[in-house]
Design an enzyme around this catalytic site. Structure first.
Site, PDB file in Angstrom:
ATOM      1  N   LYS A 212     -18.731   5.092  18.827  1.00 30.94           N
ATOM      2  CA  LYS A 212     -17.703   5.448  19.814  1.00 30.94           C
ATOM      3  C   LYS A 212     -18.173   6.627  20.653  1.00 30.94           C
ATOM      4  O   LYS A 212     -18.035   6.643  21.884  1.00 30.94           O
ATOM      5  CB  LYS A 212     -16.382   5.786  19.100  1.00 30.94           C
ATOM      6  CG  LYS A 212     -15.715   4.559  18.510  1.00 30.94           C
ATOM      7  CD  LYS A 212     -14.622   4.888  17.515  1.00 30.94           C
ATOM      8  CE  LYS A 212     -14.139   3.594  16.831  1.00 30.94           C
ATOM      9  NZ  LYS A 212     -13.236   3.817  15.718  1.00 30.94           N
TER      10      LYS A 212
ATOM     11  N   GLN B 147     -10.306   8.726  12.755  1.00 31.87           N
ATOM     12  CA  GLN B 147     -10.958   7.573  12.117  1.00 31.87           C
ATOM     13  C   GLN B 147     -10.303   7.265  10.761  1.00 31.87           C
ATOM     14  O   GLN B 147     -10.174   8.147   9.915  1.00 31.87           O
ATOM     15  CB  GLN B 147     -12.461   7.859  11.937  1.00 31.87           C
ATOM     16  CG  GLN B 147     -13.257   6.671  11.441  1.00 31.87           C
ATOM     17  CD  GLN B 147     -13.262   5.495  12.424  1.00 31.87           C
ATOM     18  OE1 GLN B 147     -13.451   5.676  13.625  1.00 31.87           O
ATOM     19  NE2 GLN B 147     -13.053   4.283  11.929  1.00 31.87           N
TER      20      GLN B 147
ATOM     21  N   ASP C 194      -5.740   4.745  20.304  1.00 32.54           N
ATOM     22  CA  ASP C 194      -5.825   3.640  19.349  1.00 32.54           C
ATOM     23  C   ASP C 194      -4.547   2.793  19.387  1.00 32.54           C
ATOM     24  O   ASP C 194      -4.505   1.698  18.840  1.00 32.54           O
ATOM     25  CB  ASP C 194      -5.988   4.209  17.922  1.00 32.54           C
ATOM     26  CG  ASP C 194      -7.351   3.906  17.331  1.00 32.54           C
ATOM     27  OD1 ASP C 194      -8.045   3.028  17.866  1.00 32.54           O
ATOM     28  OD2 ASP C 194      -7.707   4.568  16.341  1.00 32.54           O
TER      29      ASP C 194
END
Ligand code: NAP
Length: 296
Positions: A54, A98, A121
């Site tokens: 990412k 994460q 997200d």
């Protein structure tokens, strides 16, 4: 004739080129740079490699990209303070925590602490709710990647029978929700299967579009697929390592059988995976525009 391969890696590259132009425009015209922080707690090797990918993509696109690595023993309160800091930071437009988090940290509490405007997200209940009513600000990355791949490959989604295998909050439920919306790239009739579904094959074998996100290696066999169907294999299952230590990955669909039956199919790797990261970048660019009140 074997199925057409839906190469997410190639489509993702195309979208990243579009995003790069948008980032350059934001810099030159508005003097703003999209900022993304990836917060990693602990040293889970898979999470480390996802976060690295990412960050790398963010750098390539010209983002202000911050990787914040925290030790395994970071307390929940300390993590919440960090999130609060990034919520207030004007250089950061997207916050990604994460998952999974180490045991002892309440994931829901952490995800709730992220400002929904910076929730790239799209896991915050505010963003989940907006998706449900058909007015999303951000789409969750993997489902968004699937939908984009379907649209860009010319799949007929409107009116299609779609079967989704899996009902997780990050893939199954949101992709089902997105494809059933009264919207462009949607309007499908969606069936969702899970471990309590009586006859999964009954549903998979009548799907024009089959999305498989079960987390079970090669679960969907060739005889479970309608001839000519579009098959999206979301699964990423490590089945071993090569001599030089690289991970060998297989999907949730038995590819060799499926490719002989389907009309189109995503490979694993190189299918949905690269689309997921690209959608995260797309959400971050959007978050930057929202923060700076720049219209599309
Ligand atoms: P998950 O949270 O484990 O959910 C799996 C779902 O599949 C559950 O709803 C489960 O049903 C259902 N399921 C499991 N076995 C089944 C069976 N035999 N028959 C019917 N349904 C079954 O998994 P996830 O997070 O959604 O991920 C799914 C897969 O996608 C994994 O391989 C993951 O690594 C991969 N993934 C890939 C990406 C990417 O970017 N490419 C992103 C996310 C996930 P119940 O609800 O009844 O338990």
């Amino acid at each position: 004739m074997p199925a057409k391969l839906l190469k997410g890696a190639e489509v993702a590259k195309e979208i990243r080129e579009e995003l790069k132009c948008e980032v350059d425009f934001l810099k030159n015209k508005h003097g703003v740079v999209p900022g993304l922080v990836t917060l990693l707690v602990g040293q889970n090797p898979a999470s480390q490699s996802y976060v690295r990918a990412k960050q790398k993509t963010g750098h390539e696109l010209g983002f202000f990209s911050v990787q914040d690595d925290q030790p395994e023993n970071l307390g929940e309160e300390e993590l919440l303070k960090l999130i609060d800091k990034y919520n207030k930071d004007p250089k950061i437009h997207g916050i990604l925590v994460q998952l999974p988090l180490p045991k002892g940290i309440n994931e829901n509490r952490v995800l709730l602490a992220i400002d929904p405007a910076k929730d790239v997200d799209a896991f915050h209940p505010v963003n989940v709710g907006k998706l449900m009513i058909g007015e999303p600000d951000y789409l969750p990355c993997t489902p968004a990647g699937i939908q984009e791949l379907l649209v860009r490959s010319g799949a007929e989604i409107c009116g299609a029978e779609v079967t989704v295998v899996g009902r997780s909050n990050i893939v199954g439920k949101p992709i089902a929700m997105m494809l059933m919306q009264k919207a462009k790239g949607a309007n499908a009739t969606v069936t969702v299967c899970h471990t309590r579904t009586r006859d999964v094959k009954l549903h998979t074998s009548r799907a024009d579009i089959l999305v498989v996100a079960a987390g079970v290696t090669e679960y969907v066999k060739g005889d479970m697929i309608k001839p000519g169907a579009v098959v999206i294999d979301v699964g990423v299952n490590e089945v071993g390592k090569t001599a030089d230590g690289k991970r060998i990955l297989k999907g949730d669909v038995a590819f060799e059988e499926a490719v002989e039956v389907a009309g189109a199919i995503t490979p694993v790797p190189g299918g949905v995976g690269p689309m997921t990261i690209t959608m995260l970048m797309k959400n971050t660019v959007r978050a930057c525009k929202v923060w700076n009140r720049i219209k599309d």
